[in-house]
Design an enzyme around this catalytic site. Sequence first.
Site, short mmCIF file in Angstrom:
data_model
loop_
_atom_site.label_atom_id
_atom_site.label_comp_id
_atom_site.label_asym_id
_atom_site.label_seq_id
_atom_site.Cartn_x
_atom_site.Cartn_y
_atom_site.Cartn_z
N ASP A 143 0.77 -0.99 0.00
CA ASP A 143 -0.07 -0.13 -0.30
C ASP A 143 0.53 1.12 0.20
O ASP A 143 2.05 1.85 0.26
CB ASP A 143 -1.00 -0.18 1.55
CG ASP A 143 -2.47 0.86 0.85
OD1 ASP A 143 -3.74 0.44 1.11
OD2 ASP A 143 -1.82 2.62 0.84
N GLU A 159 -12.36 3.29 -1.45
CA GLU A 159 -12.20 4.21 -2.36
C GLU A 159 -11.68 3.61 -3.42
O GLU A 159 -12.00 4.64 -4.66
CB GLU A 159 -11.14 4.81 -1.45
CG GLU A 159 -11.54 5.55 -0.17
CD GLU A 159 -10.28 6.46 0.46
OE1 GLU A 159 -9.17 6.59 0.16
OE2 GLU A 159 -10.43 7.16 1.20
N HIS A 186 -10.46 -5.11 -3.31
CA HIS A 186 -8.68 -5.74 -2.28
C HIS A 186 -8.79 -5.77 -1.70
O HIS A 186 -9.98 -5.79 -0.60
CB HIS A 186 -7.69 -4.23 -3.07
CG HIS A 186 -8.63 -2.72 -2.63
ND1 HIS A 186 -9.93 -2.29 -3.64
CD2 HIS A 186 -8.62 -2.69 -1.78
CE1 HIS A 186 -9.88 -1.55 -2.64
NE2 HIS A 186 -8.87 -1.47 -1.61
P1 5GP Z 1 -9.81 1.55 -0.01
O1 5GP Z 1 -10.08 2.78 1.47
O2 5GP Z 1 -10.85 1.34 -1.41
O3 5GP Z 1 -9.86 -0.01 0.93
O4 5GP Z 1 -8.11 1.51 0.38
C1 5GP Z 1 -7.61 1.78 -0.78
C2 5GP Z 1 -6.03 1.83 -0.76
O5 5GP Z 1 -5.06 1.50 -1.95
C3 5GP Z 1 -5.51 2.93 1.17
O6 5GP Z 1 -5.24 1.86 1.27
C4 5GP Z 1 -4.87 3.43 -0.61
O7 5GP Z 1 -3.44 4.55 0.52
C5 5GP Z 1 -4.26 2.35 -1.09
N1 5GP Z 1 -3.32 3.61 -2.14
C6 5GP Z 1 -4.37 4.40 -3.23
N2 5GP Z 1 -3.89 4.96 -4.55
C7 5GP Z 1 -2.23 3.73 -4.08
C8 5GP Z 1 -1.90 3.75 -5.40
O8 5GP Z 1 -1.32 4.42 -6.88
N3 5GP Z 1 -0.55 2.50 -5.52
C9 5GP Z 1 -0.91 1.90 -4.30
N4 5GP Z 1 0.59 0.68 -3.68
N5 5GP Z 1 -1.70 1.93 -3.12
C10 5GP Z 1 -2.96 2.52 -2.90
#
Ligand code: 5GP
Length: 123
Positions: free
Chosen positions: A33, A99, A104
Site C-alpha cells: 500500500d 475508495e 482489494h
Molecule cells: P480502500 O479505502 O479502497 O479500501 O483502500 C484503498 C487503498 O489503496 C488505500 O489504503 C490507499 O493507500 C491505497 N492506494 C491508493 N492509491 C494507490 C496507489 O497508487 N498505489 C498503491 N500502492 N496503493 C494505493
Amino acid sequence: MAYDRDNIFAKILRGEIPCAKVFEDDHVLAFEDINPQAPHHVLVIPKGEYVSMDDFSAQASDAEIAAVIRALGHIARELGVAEPGYRILSNCGSDGHQEVPHLHFHLFAGRPLGRMIKPPEKA
Ligand code: 5GP
C-alpha cells in the site's frame, strides 16, 4: 456498479503505474500500500475486473476465488506473520468506505492491531 477501467488498480495491473510487487500469479497481484497503516500493509487484488466482493463472489470462477484466498495465506507466511497474526480487510461500497473501485484485500501486520472496528460513540 460498472467496472471503471481507469481506476488506479486497473492502471497498476496494466503496468501504467508502478507498484512495489509482493506476489503475482495467473489470477492475483499483491503490492505494498502506498500509504501503509501498519509495518506490513499489502494490497491483494484479483486480476479480473471486479469492483467489489459483491460481484467477485457472484461472478468470479472458483479458480480466481481460490487463488485470492491462497495468495493471502501465502503472503502472510512469506512475511513471517502467520504467528503472531495479522488482519485481512476488504472495504466494500460506500458504507464500507471503499475508495478504489477494484476489489482489494488489505493485509495488515507487524504490530498489535487493536479492535476490529471502533465501537459506536456513546450518546
Ligand atoms: P480502500 O479505502 O479502497 O479500501 O483502500 C484503498 C487503498 O489503496 C488505500 O489504503 C490507499 O493507500 C491505497 N492506494 C491508493 N492509491 C494507490 C496507489 O497508487 N498505489 C498503491 N500502492 N496503493 C494505493
